[in-house]
Motif scaffolding. Structure first.
Motif, PDB file in Angstrom:
ATOM      1  N   PRO A   1      45.574  27.191  58.865  1.00 32.15           N
ATOM      2  CA  PRO A   1      44.421  28.014  58.484  1.00 32.15           C
ATOM      3  C   PRO A   1      44.067  27.837  57.007  1.00 32.15           C
ATOM      4  N   VAL A   2      42.769  27.817  56.729  1.00 37.58           N
ATOM      5  CA  VAL A   2      42.283  27.719  55.357  1.00 37.58           C
ATOM      6  C   VAL A   2      41.746  29.080  54.933  1.00 37.58           C
ATOM      7  N   VAL A   3      42.236  29.571  53.793  1.00 43.97           N
ATOM      8  CA  VAL A   3      41.895  30.910  53.304  1.00 43.97           C
ATOM      9  C   VAL A   3      41.232  30.768  51.940  1.00 43.97           C
ATOM     10  N   HIS A   4      40.078  31.403  51.765  1.00 43.90           N
ATOM     11  CA  HIS A   4      39.432  31.388  50.460  1.00 43.90           C
ATOM     12  C   HIS A   4      40.219  32.273  49.493  1.00 43.90           C
ATOM     13  N   ARG A   5      40.186  31.895  48.230  1.00 43.41           N
ATOM     14  CA  ARG A   5      40.893  32.652  47.194  1.00 43.41           C
ATOM     15  C   ARG A   5      40.573  34.142  47.250  1.00 43.41           C
ATOM     16  N   SER A   6      39.315  34.490  47.453  1.00 38.48           N
ATOM     17  CA  SER A   6      38.924  35.899  47.465  1.00 38.48           C
ATOM     18  C   SER A   6      39.544  36.653  48.640  1.00 38.48           C
ATOM     19  N   ASP A   7      39.663  35.983  49.786  1.00 35.94           N
ATOM     20  CA  ASP A   7      40.300  36.628  50.940  1.00 35.94           C
ATOM     21  C   ASP A   7      41.788  36.850  50.690  1.00 35.94           C
TER      22      ASP A   7
ATOM     23  N   SER B   1      50.079  46.100  39.339  1.00 34.91           N
ATOM     24  CA  SER B   1      49.859  44.683  39.632  1.00 34.91           C
ATOM     25  C   SER B   1      48.508  44.316  39.024  1.00 34.91           C
ATOM     26  N   TYR B   2      48.355  43.066  38.636  1.00 34.36           N
ATOM     27  CA  TYR B   2      47.060  42.666  38.096  1.00 34.36           C
ATOM     28  C   TYR B   2      46.815  41.184  38.319  1.00 34.36           C
ATOM     29  N   ALA B   3      45.512  40.851  38.428  1.00 34.80           N
ATOM     30  CA  ALA B   3      45.071  39.459  38.549  1.00 34.80           C
ATOM     31  C   ALA B   3      43.867  39.295  37.641  1.00 34.80           C
ATOM     32  N   ILE B   4      44.005  38.439  36.613  1.00 34.72           N
ATOM     33  CA  ILE B   4      43.036  38.330  35.529  1.00 34.72           C
ATOM     34  C   ILE B   4      42.658  36.860  35.348  1.00 34.72           C
ATOM     35  N   GLY B   5      41.468  36.625  34.804  1.00 42.10           N
ATOM     36  CA  GLY B   5      41.004  35.254  34.603  1.00 42.10           C
ATOM     37  C   GLY B   5      41.441  34.618  33.304  1.00 42.10           C
ATOM     38  N   GLY B   6      42.439  35.183  32.626  1.00 42.62           N
ATOM     39  CA  GLY B   6      42.951  34.613  31.386  1.00 42.62           C
ATOM     40  C   GLY B   6      44.335  35.164  31.108  1.00 42.62           C
ATOM     41  N   ASP B   7      45.082  34.497  30.232  1.00 38.36           N
ATOM     42  CA  ASP B   7      46.450  34.909  29.931  1.00 38.36           C
ATOM     43  C   ASP B   7      46.464  35.994  28.860  1.00 38.36           C
ATOM     44  N   LEU B   8      47.155  37.090  29.137  1.00 45.35           N
ATOM     45  CA  LEU B   8      47.302  38.160  28.160  1.00 45.35           C
ATOM     46  C   LEU B   8      48.108  37.678  26.971  1.00 45.35           C
ATOM     47  N   ALA B   9      47.709  38.128  25.772  1.00 45.77           N
ATOM     48  CA  ALA B   9      48.388  37.682  24.553  1.00 45.77           C
ATOM     49  C   ALA B   9      49.846  38.140  24.527  1.00 45.77           C
ATOM     50  N   GLY B  10      50.131  39.349  25.016  1.00 46.69           N
ATOM     51  CA  GLY B  10      51.499  39.862  24.987  1.00 46.69           C
ATOM     52  C   GLY B  10      52.381  39.198  26.029  1.00 46.69           C
ATOM     53  N   PRO B  11      52.162  39.527  27.339  1.00 51.81           N
ATOM     54  CA  PRO B  11      52.990  38.935  28.382  1.00 51.81           C
ATOM     55  C   PRO B  11      52.803  37.440  28.546  1.00 51.81           C
TER      56      PRO B  11
ATOM     57  N   GLY C   1      46.660  25.485  39.568  1.00 50.28           N
ATOM     58  CA  GLY C   1      46.682  25.767  38.132  1.00 50.28           C
ATOM     59  C   GLY C   1      45.465  26.509  37.621  1.00 50.28           C
ATOM     60  N   GLY C   2      44.454  26.707  38.463  1.00 50.59           N
ATOM     61  CA  GLY C   2      43.257  27.418  38.036  1.00 50.59           C
ATOM     62  C   GLY C   2      43.532  28.871  37.715  1.00 50.59           C
ATOM     63  N   ALA C   3      42.668  29.462  36.888  1.00 48.59           N
ATOM     64  CA  ALA C   3      42.905  30.838  36.429  1.00 48.59           C
ATOM     65  C   ALA C   3      43.009  31.811  37.588  1.00 48.59           C
ATOM     66  N   GLY C   4      42.068  31.751  38.533  1.00 48.50           N
ATOM     67  CA  GLY C   4      42.112  32.676  39.659  1.00 48.50           C
ATOM     68  C   GLY C   4      43.190  32.331  40.658  1.00 48.50           C
ATOM     69  N   MET C   5      43.352  31.062  40.962  1.00 50.53           N
ATOM     70  CA  MET C   5      44.334  30.627  41.951  1.00 50.53           C
ATOM     71  C   MET C   5      45.761  30.893  41.495  1.00 50.53           C
ATOM     72  N   SER C   6      46.050  30.574  40.240  1.00 48.76           N
ATOM     73  CA  SER C   6      47.421  30.748  39.745  1.00 48.76           C
ATOM     74  C   SER C   6      47.825  32.218  39.754  1.00 48.76           C
ATOM     75  N   GLY C   7      46.861  33.125  39.504  1.00 48.49           N
ATOM     76  CA  GLY C   7      47.184  34.540  39.507  1.00 48.49           C
ATOM     77  C   GLY C   7      47.655  35.014  40.868  1.00 48.49           C
ATOM     78  N   ILE C   8      46.929  34.608  41.924  1.00 45.17           N
ATOM     79  CA  ILE C   8      47.325  34.996  43.280  1.00 45.17           C
ATOM     80  C   ILE C   8      48.681  34.387  43.631  1.00 45.17           C
ATOM     81  N   ALA C   9      48.884  33.127  43.231  1.00 44.75           N
ATOM     82  CA  ALA C   9      50.159  32.457  43.502  1.00 44.75           C
ATOM     83  C   ALA C   9      51.311  33.177  42.824  1.00 44.75           C
ATOM     84  N   LYS C  10      51.105  33.635  41.589  1.00 47.50           N
ATOM     85  CA  LYS C  10      52.160  34.349  40.865  1.00 47.50           C
ATOM     86  C   LYS C  10      52.513  35.674  41.542  1.00 47.50           C
ATOM     87  N   ILE C  11      51.482  36.391  41.995  1.00 40.57           N
ATOM     88  CA  ILE C  11      51.743  37.666  42.667  1.00 40.57           C
ATOM     89  C   ILE C  11      52.500  37.439  43.968  1.00 40.57           C
TER      90      ILE C  11
END
Length: 469
Positions: A95-101, A140-150, A18-28
């Motif tokens: 295998p354990v993968v860091h979010r940045s990888d 494609s995009y990965a952002i640390g906050g939710d866009l007001a529109g989408p 549910g974290g801002a960075g983690m959820s973005g990668i999961a959504k993509i």
């Protein structure tokens, strides 16, 4: 563009999904067809959004949540070594993968833009994502906050451009290899990971060195740290450095910024041509972030005049001066600012938008280490408000540091002449604010922790306030 899923991430499990960075990668990954699963500490709208995309989201952290068929476990730097799902991954040899990888692997195709800086990353990344989408480029995009529109922080697009927020806090931005990189500013922060400003400079220099040959580094010409970075890397083979700002030497020069209520009109000179466009959020710092987005998009070959117009479609991102509502004539706005520079910028923006009204702040310090190093500056920033309420420190991933409390900020604020009240009991904050606020006032909830949850509570308390006889 092809939508390949890296083999290791065909069935990923995210700890803290549910974290801002983690959820973005999961959504993509879910958008690309991966079988996504994960866990988080509590239910949230983000968890519901992930489930709507087909992801399995468990609440709580238990070893049994990790399915035997998982191809990898994705973690952030906030996940502790004793997490039961992480221990289970070791037992199963997953295998354990860091979010940045994980994000770096998703960015290998197409044309990546990485947005870095101590402040302003989320807003600038969001402006680019919105503008490119508005132009039909389907990034494609990965952002640390939710866009007001989408209303989302990430999306898999079919276009060739990938826009990502690049986090310097744990040096994870060293993993990316962008075609275009933006550095908005370079200041000392993240004191648990960086011992000095020179270490920060070295880290950003390493990031700039990751830009692909023939790529572009976009740098703010009006901030000392960013200028120092440009000095260090200018002249490197295969790297083009483009500066933007109000400095006369800037390659993209800001001619004027005209505040217009909760918006701004911005005029720049780019490639010898003058462009004027609207930024639909208040504050000079947001106007300058828009110029950074414009400069980066132009470096990628997007027509500048089209991009300038499309930036006007950006209407904000969650927690970045986000209007939460109005009750009893009082507007409540939420700010993610937690570093003194960010606090000062947002308070000055709100002071300009208040138009003679009172500005009241509910501030929650973020991290013991940051408060230890910058508590005095935080308190001094609060002197820009008419009155402030200061909460206890939000620890996030840190353990307490003896002697470090929000009293450091309160004392500094009072020394700077600020009207500040410490409040330890969160349940009393709404009553305290309702007793202070009157019609026309602005209330700003400020900080990177759960202070954002107090906005609706304050609005509810204001709406139930007994009118005077």
């Amino acid at each position: 563009m092809a939508s390949a899923i890296p083999t290791a991430m065909e069935q990923p499990h995210f700890i803290g999904i549910g974290g801002a960075g983690m959820s973005g990668i999961a959504k993509i990954l879910a958008g690309r067809g991966a079988k996504v699963a994960g866990s988080d500490a509590k239910e949230s709208p983000t968890a519901d959004a992930l489930r709507a995309l087909g992801a399995t989201v468990h609440i709580g952290h238990e070893a049994g949540h990790l399915a035997a068929g998982a191809s990898c476990v994705v973690v952030s730097s906030a996940i502790r070594a004793d997490n039961p799902e992480l221990l289970r991954a070791a037992e199963l040899s997953v295998p354990v993968v860091h979010r940045s990888d994980a994000l770096a692997a998703l960015m290998t195709e197409g044309r990546p833009i990485a947005v870095a800086g101590t402040h302003g990353k989320t807003t600038t990344t969001s402006m680019l994502a919105v503008a490119l989408t508005e132009l039909g480029l389907d990034p494609s995009y990965a952002i640390g906050g939710d866009l007001a529109g989408p209303g989302t922080n990430a999306r898999h697009g079919e276009g060739e451009i990938f826009v990502a927020e690049a986090d310097e806090s744990d040096r994870s931005f060293h993993k990316y290899a962008p075609e275009v990189a933006i550095v908005l500013n370079v200041e000392l922060d993240h004191h648990a990971n960086y011992a000095s400003l020179d270490e920060i400079h070295e880290s950003f220099e390493t990031f700039a060195g990751r830009i692909v040959p023939g790529g572009t580094l976009v740098v703010f010409a009006d901030q000392d740290g960013a200028v120092e970075l440009a000095r260090r890397v200018r002249g490197r083979d295969g790297l083009r450095v483009v500066t933007y700002g109000e400095s006369a030497s800037a390659d993209v020069r800001v001619v004027r910024i005209v505040p217009e209520g909760l918006t701004s009109s911005v005029t720049v000179v780019l490639d010898g041509r003058e462009l004027t466009f609207t930024v639909a959020v208040p504050g000079r710092h947001y106007a300058l972030n828009a110029v950074a987005a414009l400069t980066a998009g132009a470096a990628l070959g997007v027509p500048a005049d089209e991009l300038a117009g499309a930036i006007g479609a950006y209407t904000g991102v969650g927690r970045r001066l986000q209007l939460k509502g109005e009750a009893a004539g009082v507007r409540v706005i939420d700010s993610y600012a937690h570093h003194p520079t960010e606090m000062t910028a947002d308070l000055e923006a709100m002071r300009g938008a208040a138009a003679g009204s009172r500005l009241l702040v509910v501030f929650q310090p973020h991290l013991f280490s940051r408060t230890q190093e910058l508590g005095k500056e935080m308190g001094e920033a609060l002197a820009l408000a008419d009155a402030s309420v200061v909460l206890d420190i939000y620890p996030a991933r840190e353990d307490p540091i003896p002697g470090i409390t929000s009293a450091l900020i309160v004392d500094a604020a009072r020394a700077a002449g600020a009207d500040v009240t410490p409040v330890r009991d969160r349940e009393t904050v709404a009553d305290a604010v309702a007793g202070m606020a009157g019609p026309g006032d602005l209330v700003l909830t400020m900080g990177a922790g759960d202070v954002t949850d107090l906005g609706p509570v304050i609005l509810d308390r204001l709406s139930r306030r007994t009118p005077p006889n």
